[in-house]
Motif scaffolding. Structure first.
Motif, PDB file in Angstrom:
ATOM      1  N   GLY A 102       1.154  14.915  -5.579  1.00 37.83           N
ATOM      2  CA  GLY A 102       1.930  13.717  -5.869  1.00 37.83           C
ATOM      3  C   GLY A 102       1.187  12.416  -5.641  1.00 37.83           C
ATOM      4  O   GLY A 102       1.563  11.389  -6.200  1.00 37.83           O
ATOM      5  N   ILE A 103       0.135  12.433  -4.811  1.00 40.26           N
ATOM      6  CA  ILE A 103      -0.553  11.186  -4.500  1.00 40.26           C
ATOM      7  C   ILE A 103      -2.057  11.266  -4.761  1.00 40.26           C
ATOM      8  O   ILE A 103      -2.600  10.450  -5.516  1.00 40.26           O
ATOM      9  CB  ILE A 103      -0.282  10.772  -3.037  1.00 40.26           C
TER      10      ILE A 103
ATOM     11  N   PHE B  71      10.592   9.333  -4.797  1.00 38.39           N
ATOM     12  CA  PHE B  71       9.430  10.177  -4.481  1.00 38.39           C
ATOM     13  C   PHE B  71       9.667  11.110  -3.292  1.00 38.39           C
ATOM     14  O   PHE B  71       9.435  12.321  -3.397  1.00 38.39           O
ATOM     15  CB  PHE B  71       8.191   9.305  -4.251  1.00 38.39           C
TER      16      PHE B  71
ATOM     17  N   MET C  73      -0.529   5.052   1.360  1.00 40.01           N
ATOM     18  CA  MET C  73       0.287   5.924   0.513  1.00 40.01           C
ATOM     19  C   MET C  73       0.479   7.281   1.184  1.00 40.01           C
ATOM     20  O   MET C  73       1.579   7.838   1.172  1.00 40.01           O
ATOM     21  CB  MET C  73      -0.417   6.167  -0.829  1.00 40.01           C
TER      22      MET C  73
ATOM     23  N   TRP D 204       3.848  -3.102  -9.333  1.00 34.87           N
ATOM     24  CA  TRP D 204       2.904  -4.230  -9.420  1.00 34.87           C
ATOM     25  C   TRP D 204       3.387  -5.322 -10.366  1.00 34.87           C
ATOM     26  O   TRP D 204       2.750  -6.355 -10.493  1.00 34.87           O
ATOM     27  CB  TRP D 204       1.502  -3.748  -9.794  1.00 34.87           C
TER      28      TRP D 204
ATOM     29  N   ASN E  82       0.805  -1.215   0.000  1.00 37.31           N
ATOM     30  CA  ASN E  82       0.000   0.000   0.000  1.00 37.31           C
ATOM     31  C   ASN E  82       0.837   1.264   0.000  1.00 37.31           C
ATOM     32  O   ASN E  82       0.315   2.348  -0.191  1.00 37.31           O
ATOM     33  CB  ASN E  82      -0.926   0.027   1.215  1.00 37.31           C
ATOM     34  N   SER E  83       2.140   1.123   0.254  1.00 36.30           N
ATOM     35  CA  SER E  83       2.972   2.319   0.232  1.00 36.30           C
ATOM     36  C   SER E  83       3.634   2.503  -1.133  1.00 36.30           C
ATOM     37  O   SER E  83       4.325   3.476  -1.364  1.00 36.30           O
ATOM     38  CB  SER E  83       4.025   2.264   1.334  1.00 36.30           C
TER      39      SER E  83
ATOM     40  N   TRP F  24      -0.904   2.528 -16.636  1.00 33.10           N
ATOM     41  CA  TRP F  24      -0.549   1.867 -15.374  1.00 33.10           C
ATOM     42  C   TRP F  24      -1.773   1.280 -14.691  1.00 33.10           C
ATOM     43  O   TRP F  24      -1.723   0.193 -14.129  1.00 33.10           O
ATOM     44  CB  TRP F  24       0.171   2.840 -14.432  1.00 33.10           C
TER      45      TRP F  24
ATOM     46  N   TRP G 173       1.436   4.250 -10.118  1.00 29.92           N
ATOM     47  CA  TRP G 173       1.615   4.984 -11.370  1.00 29.92           C
ATOM     48  C   TRP G 173       3.077   5.381 -11.596  1.00 29.92           C
ATOM     49  O   TRP G 173       3.417   5.933 -12.621  1.00 29.92           O
ATOM     50  CB  TRP G 173       0.728   6.236 -11.401  1.00 29.92           C
TER      51      TRP G 173
ATOM     52  N   ASP H 102      -5.606   5.324  -0.960  1.00 26.46           N
ATOM     53  CA  ASP H 102      -5.124   4.435   0.086  1.00 26.46           C
ATOM     54  C   ASP H 102      -4.417   5.221   1.196  1.00 26.46           C
ATOM     55  O   ASP H 102      -3.477   5.951   0.924  1.00 26.46           O
ATOM     56  CB  ASP H 102      -4.141   3.442  -0.540  1.00 26.46           C
TER      57      ASP H 102
ATOM     58  N   PRO I 271      -2.967  11.795  -8.789  1.00 24.26           N
ATOM     59  CA  PRO I 271      -2.787  10.607  -9.631  1.00 24.26           C
ATOM     60  C   PRO I 271      -3.603   9.398  -9.179  1.00 24.26           C
ATOM     61  O   PRO I 271      -4.097   8.639 -10.014  1.00 24.26           O
ATOM     62  CB  PRO I 271      -1.284  10.307  -9.548  1.00 24.26           C
ATOM     63  N   ALA I 272      -3.779   9.238  -7.867  1.00 27.93           N
ATOM     64  CA  ALA I 272      -4.540   8.077  -7.393  1.00 27.93           C
ATOM     65  C   ALA I 272      -6.014   8.201  -7.750  1.00 27.93           C
ATOM     66  O   ALA I 272      -6.681   7.201  -8.024  1.00 27.93           O
ATOM     67  CB  ALA I 272      -4.376   7.911  -5.884  1.00 27.93           C
TER      68      ALA I 272
END
Ligand SMILES: Nc1ncnc2c1ncn2[C@@H]1O[C@H](COP(=O)(O)OP(=O)(O)O)[C@@H](O)[C@H]1O
Ligand SMILES: [Mg+2]
Lengths: 282, 256
Positions: free
Chosen positions: B166-167, A106, B149, A140, A92-93, B247, A97, B146, B170-171
């Motif tokens: 950043g999260i 990151f 993340m 993934w 989950n971390s 993706w 993408w 999530d 896109p998520a």
């Protein structure tokens, strides 16, 4: 090893309770311990005893209900700089993408580190964890054990002074797990990073640590601290054959049994010492 | 391979057969409402290659484009705000639900009152009617990010704005894009309706005007043109989506 070096991380009477319907769940109740610079400390305790809660408080991700965490003398109120964090649920971390190298860089991008330096750090970290060929894959596309190595590479590329890990190897197979343990010990020996490692696996804690801190059942308190004097570098086979390993492992296990861990006392009879892993809870 | 070839053949053959069927049938039926295929073809070439393109097609596309871009900006912007902040969401949710349930065309008289008969009114109608799928999907997408993340990012000292950019964005993107696709077809419908109800130009206006002049072939060319516009818009959309969300498609395909 016991008291001489000044502590880099101090945990003082830390308590945390969660609000629940009709009251509060006490997860951690008055935990105190110190970690010396460069030390490898394992926190062991049965599932649900409050290990994750404790570690998130150490990381500054969760505010304690009482007590304090100090890093290099300063109280921790939010995640401190120079802290690497590897969570229990590594998959989950991962950011699906981003390719593996971008997942690793990151945190660096947001730290304002230039693109060239980021690429260098990522390449180095991925080399250390043996994933250089997979830099341009998506997470993934990798197995669980490989994703866990990406999470470790991300922590390494961040160049942390302190590394917090929450049962990082709990959901990988035994073989991979042994490899990851040795990889972590290598990294730790090379970079000298202070490490706090949470696990519910007694063998793992004794194998990795300079010191094992045994937690009681919920709400967790420090039941006992066991100093591990096993020689380094350690080896999956020869270290675990040492009588000292067996003794330490039994000591940790007995402590957990005394504080009401339940399972381990009985599994000790079934499993010959050193030949299989013993969990702190069934 | 054989299967793919067969499917492609079918994909082309069915429309061609339908057209041929229409041609044969219309030629024999001599119906006023269904002119022969040749006549429609001829008129289509005369009208839309390219005489009336600047007069009717371009104004329609301009309204659609501006309206749709506004939908995306508003929907994504407000959706992020509502998705991230529980307080704002609580405050605005009932109003949003009400406005969403309101048929946008009912606002045309009001739009005329406020904006007159110009493009602003039509763009207003497109935005009011087509913004909702984007807004609601964005909120859902943001909510569904999530927590693992976000916690990772927080542990590594990524600030609030960095986490959103950043999260969260896109998520949430796969959901946002799904909303944008629904929104696109609604926007096309509203473009046509707004031109029919209160228009002086545009393809929607042309269809209605042709019908009033009993120029039935012309009317059909307008309808066919609208079909082509909708089809192409969707086609371009799907192509862009494939690139942008590769993706997402592949990771989902891989997860057992
Ligand atoms: N966010 C939360 N809200 C309420 N209770 C929680 C929350 N997180 C954990 N708990 C409870 O606190 C206790 C300790 O949880 P945790 O720290 O995850 O234990 P461990 O990591 O040792 O398995 C458990 O009883 C759990 O149900
Ligand atoms: Mg846990």
């Amino acid at each position: 090893m016991s008291s001489s070096p000044p502590a880099v991380l101090e945990v003082a009477s830390l308590a945390k309770s969660y609000p629940v319907r009709g009251g509060r769940t006490e997860a951690v109740a008055g935990v105190s311990f110190d970690v010396a610079p460069g030390e490898f400390v394992c926190l062991v305790g049965p599932s649900g005893c409050g290990k994750t809660t404790l570690l998130r408080c150490l990381a500054g991700l969760l505010a304690p209900s009482a007590g304090e965490v100090r890093l290099a003398g300063a109280p921790v109120r939010r995640p401190p700089p120079q802290m690497g964090f590897v969570s229990q649920d590594y998959s989950n971390s991962m950011l699906p993408w981003l390719k593996v190298d971008k997942n690793v860089t990151f945190p660096l991008r947001h730290k304002g580190i230039g693109a060239r330096r980021r690429a260098e750090l990522a390449a180095e970290a991925l080399r250390v964890v043996g994933l250089s060929e997979f830099a341009r894959h998506y997470p993934w596309q990798l197995s669980g054990g490989m994703q866990q190595r990406v999470a470790i590479a991300r922590a390494l590329a961040y160049q942390p002074e302190i590394l917090l890990m929450d049962e990082p190897f709990a959901s990988v197979d035994a073989q991979t797990r042994g490899e990851l343990e040795d990889l972590l010990l290598d990294v730790w020996a090379t970079y000298g990073v202070t490490t706090v490692f949470v696990t519910h696996d007694i063998d793992e804690s004794v194998y990795l640590a300079d010191r094992v801190i045994v937690l009681s059942r919920r709400p967790s308190t420090v039941a006992r601290q066991v100093t591990v004097g096993l020689p380094r570098p350690r080896d999956q086979i020869s270290t675990k054959e040492l009588p000292e390993f067996t003794r330490l492992r039994t000591e940790v296990m007995r402590t957990i049994a005394q504080v009401g861990g339940g399972g381990p006392a009985s599994s000790e009879h079934r499993a010959p010492p050193g030949s299989s892993r013993v969990a702190a809870s069934p | 391979m054989i299967r793919r070839g067969l499917l492609l053949t079918l994909e082309i053959a069915v429309p061609v057969l339908l057209l041929a069927g229409y041609a044969v049938w219309a030629a024999r039926a001599q119906s006023f409402y269904f002119p022969p295929l040749g006549t429609i073809q001829e008129r289509f070439a005369q009208l839309w290659l390219f005489e009336r393109v600047p007069d009717d097609l371009l104004p329609s596309l301009r309204r659609l484009g501006i309206g749709y871009v506004l939908c995306v900006l508003l929907g994504v912007g407000a959706g992020l705000l509502l998705g991230v902040s529980r307080v704002v969401q609580q405050a605005v949710q009932p109003l949003a639900e009400f406005l969403r349930a309101l048929p946008a065309v009912a606002l045309i008289p009001f739009g005329v009152l406020v904006f007159g008969f110009g493009d602003s009114m039509r763009i207003f109608i497109i935005v009011v009617g087509a913004v909702w799928p984007i807004l609601l999907n964005t909120i859902d997408g943001v909510r569904g990010v999530d927590p693992g993340m976000l916690e990772m990012a927080r542990a590594y000292q990524v600030g609030r704005w960095g986490r959103i950019r950043g999260i969260v964005v896109p998520a949430a993107l796969p959901r946002v894009v799904a909303g944008m696709r629904t929104s696109l077809s609604i926007a096309i419908i509203l473009m046509v309706v707004s031109e029919m109800v209160a228009g002086r130009d545009g393809v929607g206006y042309f269809v209605l005007e042709s019908q009033r002049r009993f120029a039935i072939s012309d009317m059909w060319t307008g309808i066919i043109l609208l079909g082509i516009v909708g089809y192409l818009a969707n086609f371009l959309f799907v192509q862009a989506e494939r690139r942008l969300l590769r993706w997402h498609r592949e990771s989902k395909g891989l997860a057992r």
